[in-house]
Structures are given as structure tokens and as C-alpha cells.
Motif scaffolding. Structure first.
Motif, PDB file in Angstrom:
ATOM      1  N   GLU A  80       0.806  -1.218   0.000  1.00 16.37           N
ATOM      2  CA  GLU A  80       0.000   0.000   0.000  1.00 16.37           C
ATOM      3  C   GLU A  80       0.846   1.277   0.000  1.00 16.37           C
ATOM      4  O   GLU A  80       0.569   2.217  -0.743  1.00 16.37           O
ATOM      5  CB  GLU A  80      -0.927   0.001   1.216  1.00 16.37           C
ATOM      6  N   ARG A  84     -13.957  10.591   1.080  1.00 20.48           N
ATOM      7  CA  ARG A  84     -14.337   9.204   1.340  1.00 20.48           C
ATOM      8  C   ARG A  84     -15.849   9.089   1.496  1.00 20.48           C
ATOM      9  O   ARG A  84     -16.472   8.171   0.997  1.00 20.48           O
ATOM     10  CB  ARG A  84     -13.643   8.706   2.615  1.00 20.48           C
ATOM     11  N   SER A  93      -8.052   4.343  -2.886  1.00 22.79           N
ATOM     12  CA  SER A  93      -9.116   3.636  -2.151  1.00 22.79           C
ATOM     13  C   SER A  93     -10.505   3.973  -2.691  1.00 22.79           C
ATOM     14  O   SER A  93     -11.392   3.130  -2.692  1.00 22.79           O
ATOM     15  CB  SER A  93      -9.036   3.902  -0.646  1.00 22.79           C
ATOM     16  N   ARG A  95     -11.188   1.806  -5.479  1.00 23.63           N
ATOM     17  CA  ARG A  95     -11.278   0.414  -5.041  1.00 23.63           C
ATOM     18  C   ARG A  95     -12.590   0.207  -4.286  1.00 23.63           C
ATOM     19  O   ARG A  95     -12.986  -0.897  -3.989  1.00 23.63           O
ATOM     20  CB  ARG A  95     -10.076   0.102  -4.143  1.00 23.63           C
ATOM     21  N   SER A 147     -13.207   0.797  -1.357  1.00 18.67           N
ATOM     22  CA  SER A 147     -13.040   0.221  -0.023  1.00 18.67           C
ATOM     23  C   SER A 147     -13.387   1.307   0.983  1.00 18.67           C
ATOM     24  O   SER A 147     -13.092   2.482   0.794  1.00 18.67           O
ATOM     25  CB  SER A 147     -11.598  -0.231   0.175  1.00 18.67           C
ATOM     26  N   MET A 199      -9.879   4.275   4.034  1.00 16.95           N
ATOM     27  CA  MET A 199      -8.817   4.988   3.342  1.00 16.95           C
ATOM     28  C   MET A 199      -7.688   5.149   4.335  1.00 16.95           C
ATOM     29  O   MET A 199      -7.903   5.389   5.518  1.00 16.95           O
ATOM     30  CB  MET A 199      -9.346   6.354   2.909  1.00 16.95           C
TER      31      MET A 199
END
Lengths: 190, 190, 190, 190
Positions: free
Chosen positions: C153, D99, D169, D172, D174, D177
DNA sequence: GATGAATGAGACTTCATTCAT
DNA sequence: CATGAATGAAGTCTCATTCAT
């Protein structure tokens, strides 16, 4: 180097554009402004993608059609009106051309409706060009050249009357137009 | 909250339908067959859902418009043609009505294009009714009642010529139509 | 007319492919994934049929572009990371290469978006190859080789930060990238 | 009289627009600029006709999305930068907002690509508004207010670096983050 | 090898119509 | 009765791809 020469390509393009314009005029006569691009393509015996290869969109195509027709229309004015030929002969010639060439009829038809079915910025241009190239020459031949702003009106009325009458057979798609009778009705006094 | 009486409701219905039909005719004159239901509703000063409250769909509305107009047109034939009144008077009367009532003009206009922009099963019905109710009476008044199947043609030509001429001012939405000049041009010999 | 030798043809092919790939990368930078085959052909100064002479389709072309770039990217990892050279030098080298070779930048850019604009079966292959060939070597150089599945990452974050910053000048198509400032911002601690 | 009151309708409209914008942002993150109106409608759980009830076309929708996001972005600048709060806190706040709210991330993402995938007349407007509303305030907070025309460059680099890292992120999808690590990497020195 | 005319799948968009209130 | 939000069938149009030369 070029597999088809520039000239060959140009020839193809010219032919295709002719096909498309002819098909568009016929389709307009048949369906009116709601003609579909598919109809036009089918009438021209082309895939509809091909029509878009030559014209960006429906109104671009219609525009070209009308501009071509306007060229013709202006030429007719010069031939029949500026050289001492009579208004009656001009009218009869119009009827003959409309019968044989739908695109010319479409032009006069839309003009009589002030191009109201076209998108506006463009419509105004056509209104003006039609007036200057077709109506005014006829008005002058009629000897009605006064400074009266309505001096063109009589000329427009004759055209509109002829278009109305001619439409009867054009829309019926019958080969024979009653040109003699129309002439007597509308052009008898000239 | 207080429920309306049957009579009140009926009065509302009648007024609304009048509003809608007038708006539809005006919109047709402005935009042609591509008029939108939204335009009509806006011109009638109604929410556009309301139009559907009164008419199932667009052609239902147009149908009603044309049928109403046909009723009027037939009445005019009876008044002007069967009672010895002249063809010229009839023509002038038509011009006057078209100027004041767009829906009547729309009828004659569509008729001259053989209702070609209408969906077909219905178009044929209108063609037939217009011929019987409007064209034939005029043909008879013209004294051209022969067994020639084209005997109606002259009558139709006169109508078409008048419609073409009248369109010039109708589509321009100008209040003054040059009725005198049109009459001289097209009806001079009658 | 005189047929070309095999060598001559091979030379032509190689040159053409270079032209096309460079043009494709430039066009991507300019327009993003919505670049058109016509744009690419025009940028390569070729007829657009010609692009299809060399590549079966758009993603075949993009694939070749990315695979070539991946070869380069892997080589850079070997040169800068496995031989004791510092992470900072590697980062600065990347910035330099991206500025000079759009196709390399395109690769890293797409990688940072997980190749999400590519058709899926293929995208996964690139994701995997990029991770193994570019991210993992950097992660190892960072000394973060733990068995933690998120060990890559940090490496990816550095790359993504660099790509974000470099994009500012790449998309602006300005020749001068502020490499010094970017290096200080992102690589100062290495 | 009105079956739904004006207020009710307004409430519906507001809710729907929210649904659509949220769906559009999510779809953009998933598919990029090639997102389809169908996708957006599906994501918003609406018929796709409904999206067109609210937005004339795809770029009209994207425009509204970006303008809304710009309002937010400008507010954040005011809250974090003009009141003595640190650049670092601002950066961390951005990461958090991106996010949670994809539309805000989309704005910053497109801005870092100079809105190059948008149709041009509009793109320039966004470029300018983003610079004035987001970049310049940050530049001032950085204390880099020199008359150097490139004074905004450092601010833009920080934003671009953050966007690049955050994208990893976001794309992705997800939930987590690595905000701490990003902050250390890019904001450590502030 | 090189080219651009031709094409239609698929996306975009319009607008008549339905429906809940 | 009255309304405008919601919808999708049917058009418009784009663009990757094929193909004749």
C-alpha cells in the motif's frame, strides 16, 4: 499511394449526396417534416449510417436541400423574368419543375409557410433569401415596384396559390398535374 | 370541498374543451404537426395533465378538432352553395372564417395535403368526409357535374389555391389578410 | 509498382506502429478514454483506415500501448531499485520519463485508477502485472516487506501521489514540470 | 385546486435531484466519464426518463453536480483556511469528505485533470472557479503569496497529490482509506 | 501497405402517455 | 376536476469497425 484517387472519392461523394437529397425530397413529400432519417436512407438505398457520413443531422440535410433548391429557383427567375419572358410562362414552368423535382416543390412549400417548421435561427435566413431571390424578381416582373413595403405581397400570393394547387397532385403522387387548369385559374390574367 | 353540481361540471367541461381546441389550432398554425401536448396545454393555460383529462391522446384531440371543423365546413357549404349564393361569395366567406378561426383553416390545410401527416386508417375517413361534405357541393355549384371521375378536381383546385394564399397571412399570424386581392386573383372569373 | 523487400516492409511497419502508439498516448492525455480512433489516426498523420491495418480494434491498440509501457516500467524498477539506487532517485526518474513519454504516464495513471475504464477481463491482467512488476519492487525497496497483505500500500501511495502531481503539468501539456517541488513534497523523507 | 401543493412538488423535486446527483457521483467513480444515463438512473432507482425530467442532458447533470460540489469546496476553504486552522487539518478534512461524498472527490479529480473531459466552453468556467474558490485560498494559507504567476502551483500540487493518493481507495470502493499514511506522506511538513 | 466510404450496434434524447395525489 | 412527477417506446446520432479499391 491512395487506393482510391481523390477524384474517385469526390465522384462517389457527389453521387451519394445526390442520392440522399433526392430521397429526402421524396420522403418529405410523403411524410412531411416528420420524415425519419431511416426513411430517407431506405429511399436512397443506403444504410442510415451513411446519411450521417454526409450530413451531421436532419436539419443540416434539409438545409442543404433547400440551399440547392434555392440556387435553382434563383436561376429560374433569371431565365424567365429578367429576359422579357411572361409571368404566365414562368408560372407554367414552375408547375413543370415542381412535378419533376420534388426538392424544388419542397422549397416553395416551406417558403409559403415561412419555414415555420425549421429551427429558428436558420429559418430567418431562408425567409430572407427566398424573398430576395424569388419573390422580389417576380414582383418586379409584375410591374408592381412601388416603395410600398407590401409590394412583394402580390407576387407571394401568386406563388402561394400555385403551390397550393400543385400540392394536390404532388401529395397524391400522381404523375399528371392539371397544369393547364391551374394556369387558367391563377395565371389567366397575365 | 363542496361538491359541484352536475350542471356546473358540465359547464366546466364545455369551457375546457373549447380552450383546448382553440389552443391546439393555434399551436398547429405555429408549429405544424410537431406541436407538442405541452405546447397545447401551455397555450390553453392549463396543466398538461389536464389535456389528458379531456382527450385520450393526441390524435383523439386532433380528430375532435377536425370533426368539429368539418361540421362547420359542411354548414358553410349548405349556406352558401345550395341556396343560390355565388361561388365567389363562398370563397370570400371561407377566407374570412379562416382568418378568425384557426381550426377551420387547419382542416382545409390538412385536406389539401390529403391528411398525409395523420395516421393512415383515420386519414382515409377524413379524406372521404371532406370530399363529400366540402368538395362535391362546391363542384356541383360550379356546374361541373359530369360523370368524369375528375369532376371534383376543379373544385379542389379552387380550395387549394385559396388555402395556399390564405396561409401566407395565417402563418405570419398577421391580423389582416389581403382578402380582396386573393378574391380577384382566384375568384375573378366566377 | 516495384514490390518492396521484406526488410523495407518490416521497417515501415515498425515506424507506423511507433507513430500510432505515440499518437494514441498523446490523444489519451488530451481527451481521456473517450479518444476516438479518428483522433488517433489524425494525430499520427495517417488515414484512419490505416490504424485498423495495424490494430484489430481500439483495445488491442491500448493493450499494446500498455504492455510496451509495462516493459519499460519493469526495466526502470530493475535499474533503480534492485541495484541500491535510492527511492528518491527512482521517483525523480519517473517524473522525467512521464514528462517525455506520454505512454508511460498513461500506464501509471490508469494503474492508479485500477484500470477501471478498461473492459474487465483484461483489466485484471494489467492490475496484476502492474502490481508484480512495479509496485512490489518498490515496496521491497522501501523495506516494508512484511507478510502484511497491505505491505504494497505504501508503495502504491507514493506512485499515486507522484502521478497526481505530475498530471497537473502533463494534462496542461506544458513542457516544464515542477519536478523539484514534487520531489520535495513527496520524496523528501526518503 | 392543485392536487399536490407547490410545496409538495418542490419537496419531491429536491429529493429526486439529491438522489440523482448522488447516483451520478457513484457511477462516475465506478465507470468514469463513460458512465451511461441508464447506469445513473438505475443507481438512483429511477426510470431513465426521470433523469431527463430533471436534467436536459448528461453534461447538464454533470455541471450541476460540479457546481454543487464547488459550493461545498468553497465552504471548506472558508472554514479551514481563513480561520487560522492549519493546512494539515484542511488536508485531512478533505480526505474524510472525499471518502464519504463521492461528488466532492469527483470535483477535485476532474479539476486535477483541468476538466479536460468536459465540453470546452464549460470546462474553462470550472477551471476558473476552482482556481479562485479552492486553489488560491489554499495558496494564501501556505503563505506563498508572491506575485509570481506560478504562486498557486504549490497549492495545486498538494491537492493533486492528495487526490492521487485518495483515488487508490476511492476507486477500489473500499470503506477504509489510509488517511493517516497519506497525511504523513503529503502533509508531514505543514 | 493505405485509405476513406459504408455500416449498424448502442448510446443519447424526446415526448406522448400514465398515474398518484 | 386538475396537476405535474414518472416512465419507456421510438427517434436521433456517434463511432468502432468492415471492406472495396
Amino acid at each position: 499511394m491512395t487506393p482510391r484517387t481523390k477524384e474517385q472519392n469526390e465522384a462517389i461523394r457527389t453521387r451519394r449526396i445526390g442520392q440522399i437529397l433526392r430521397a429526402a425530397a421524396e420522403t418529405y413529400v410523403l411524410k412531411g417534416i416528420n420524415m425519419e432519417m431511416r426513411d430517407i436512407a431506405a429511399a436512397a438505398d443506403l444504410g442510415y449510417g451513411t446519411v450521417y457520413h454526409y450530413y451531421k443531422n436532419k436539419y443540416d440535410l434539409l438545409s442543404d436541400l433547400l440551399n440547392m433548391a434555392l440556387d435553382e429557383a434563383e436561376k429560374m427567375g433569371l431565365n424567365y423574368l429578367s429576359q422579357g419572358s411572361s409571368v404566365k410562362a414562368y408560372g407554367i414552368a414552375l408547375l413543370g419543375r415542381w412535378r419533376k423535382d420534388p426538392s424544388l416543390f419542397v422549397l416553395y412549400k416551406l417558403a409559403c409557410e415561412h419555414f415555420r417548421e425549421l429551427p429558428e435561427p436558420e429559418a430567418a435566413v431562408f425567409r430572407e433569401r427566398f424573398r430576395q431571390g424569388v419573390i422580389t424578381p417576380l414582383a418586379e416582373a409584375l410591374g408592381t415596384i412601388t416603395k410600398d413595403p407590401r409590394s412583394d405581397e402580390s407576387a407571394f400570393l401568386i406563388i402561394a396559390g400555385l403551390v397550393g394547387c400543385a400540392g394536390l397532385s404532388v401529395y397524391r403522387r400522381s404523375a399528371d398535374m392539371n397544369e393547364q387548369e391551374i394556369a387558367i385559374l391563377l395565371l389567366g390574367s397575365f
